[in-house]
Design an enzyme around this catalytic site. Structure first.
Site, mmCIF file in Angstrom:
data_model
loop_
_atom_site.group_PDB
_atom_site.id
_atom_site.type_symbol
_atom_site.label_atom_id
_atom_site.label_comp_id
_atom_site.label_asym_id
_atom_site.label_seq_id
_atom_site.Cartn_x
_atom_site.Cartn_y
_atom_site.Cartn_z
ATOM 1 N N ASP A 160 7.982 10.314 -3.967
ATOM 2 C CA ASP A 160 6.922 9.779 -3.102
ATOM 3 C C ASP A 160 7.074 10.440 -1.722
ATOM 4 O O ASP A 160 8.196 10.663 -1.263
ATOM 5 C CB ASP A 160 7.078 8.259 -2.991
ATOM 6 N N HIS A 190 9.819 0.582 -0.640
ATOM 7 C CA HIS A 190 10.141 0.256 0.759
ATOM 8 C C HIS A 190 10.756 -1.135 0.943
ATOM 9 O O HIS A 190 11.244 -1.448 2.026
ATOM 10 C CB HIS A 190 8.887 0.325 1.641
ATOM 11 N N HIS A 239 6.785 9.337 1.151
ATOM 12 C CA HIS A 239 7.444 8.506 2.159
ATOM 13 C C HIS A 239 8.892 8.239 1.741
ATOM 14 O O HIS A 239 9.187 8.122 0.546
ATOM 15 C CB HIS A 239 6.693 7.177 2.306
ATOM 16 N N ASP A 241 1.624 11.077 -3.235
ATOM 17 C CA ASP A 241 1.038 11.224 -1.907
ATOM 18 C C ASP A 241 1.528 12.463 -1.152
ATOM 19 O O ASP A 241 1.130 12.669 -0.004
ATOM 20 C CB ASP A 241 1.230 9.940 -1.066
HETATM 21 ZN ZN ZN Z 1 4.250 6.908 -0.253
#
Ligand code: ZN
Length: 289
Positions: free
Chosen positions: A152, A116, A154, A232
């Site tokens: 991932d 991120h 996200h 996740d």
């Molecule tokens: Zn994540």
């Protein structure tokens, strides 16, 4: 299978924060006690020079990570010595890259994660963008085309932000939408491909999307693949609402193994107490077990 780690990465935490040091310490315990997989252990590259970090980040951002004492945002606290932790994580990515180039299968198992962090901003548990830095290092040292596969749950918004201006990189991210940070709904530029997945998407359908993204990635004919490996999208992860099981992470490992080019993987997210088993399943897949 080479695992790159450093116990010091468990040396920071914030009360109540979901990104806990135990996710690494418990995973290390599990990996050290298992006998099914032949593992060699390595340390992150010790010296990470500014020049390498500054390919992905601004000077201002690096100075802030080095010297600021303020939190970066609500999800990204400013821990003491966070610059050392973040650099060590970059060192893990660079070590994994070096191993891949020698023909070894490598997994960097460190905190903080990276995908991120944008050029000028730490966000979402991430301070420096390890995967983007490793990709830019590969391109600067003779690799012609690099692909990132980010599973991932996200969106790897920071990796996208850094690599969108890099014509010799392609980025493929499969992630839940809506979810943090809310980006990743459409392809961006000519080289960033996003595959948003609705919450509670049935497992088989999620897997089809992972497969479609991988097929698209192969069309770019990369010479090297970097994997932002987050666990996740697991059915029982507390941060998202997806449906994958350990077997799917094993399949992801197998799929990476079957690519005919060097591959290295970096741990990103994964917050359930089953994380050690999920990582082991992925590593077994990578190793052909
Ligand atoms: Zn994540």
């Amino acid at each position: 299978m080479k695992i790159i780690t450093d116990e010091r990465c468990t040396g920071y935490h914030s009360a109540g924060h979901p990104e806990r040091p135990q996710r690494i310490s418990r995973t290390l315990e599990r990996l050290r006690s298992q006998t099914e997989l032949a593992v060699t252990w390595a340390e992150p590259l010790a010296k990470v020079v500014d020049e390498v970090v500054l390919r992905a980040h601004t000077k201002e951002h690096l100075a802030r990570v080095n010297f600021s004492t303020e939190d970066f945002d609500g999800d990204t606290p400013n821990h003491p010595n966070i610059a050392d932790h973040a650099r060590r994580s970059v060192g893990g990515a660079l070590q994994a890259l070096a191993s891949a180039r020698k023909g070894e299968m490598a997994f960097s198992l460190l905190r903080p994660p990276g995908h991120h962090a944008t050029r000028n901003r730490a966000m979402g548990f991430c301070y420096l963008n390890s995967v983007a830095i490793a990709v830019l290092e590969a391109l600067a040292t003779g690799v012609k085309k690099v692909a990132v596969y980010d599973f991932d749950v996200h969106h790897g918004n920071g990796t996208e932000a850094v690599l969108v201006s890099e014509p010799n990189a392609v980025f493929h991210s499969i992630h839940q939408h809506p979810c943090y940070p809310g980006t990743g709904t459409a392809h961006v530029g000519k080289n960033c491909f996003n595959y948003p997945v609705a919450p509670r998407t049935p497992r088989a359908e999620y897997r089809n999307i992972l497969e479609r993204a991988l097929d698209d990635l192969k069309k770019a004919k990369p010479d090297l693949v970097a994997v932002s490996a987050g666990f996740d999208a697991y059915a029982r992860d507390p941060l998202a609402q997806e449906t994958l099981e350990a077997e799917d992470f094993h399949w992801l490992g197998e799929s990476m193994r079957k690519l005919s080019v060097p591959v290295f993987s970096l741990l990103e997210g994964g917050y359930s107490s089953d994380l050690p088993e999920l990582i082991l399943a992925y590593l077994k897949g990578l190793d052909g077990k």
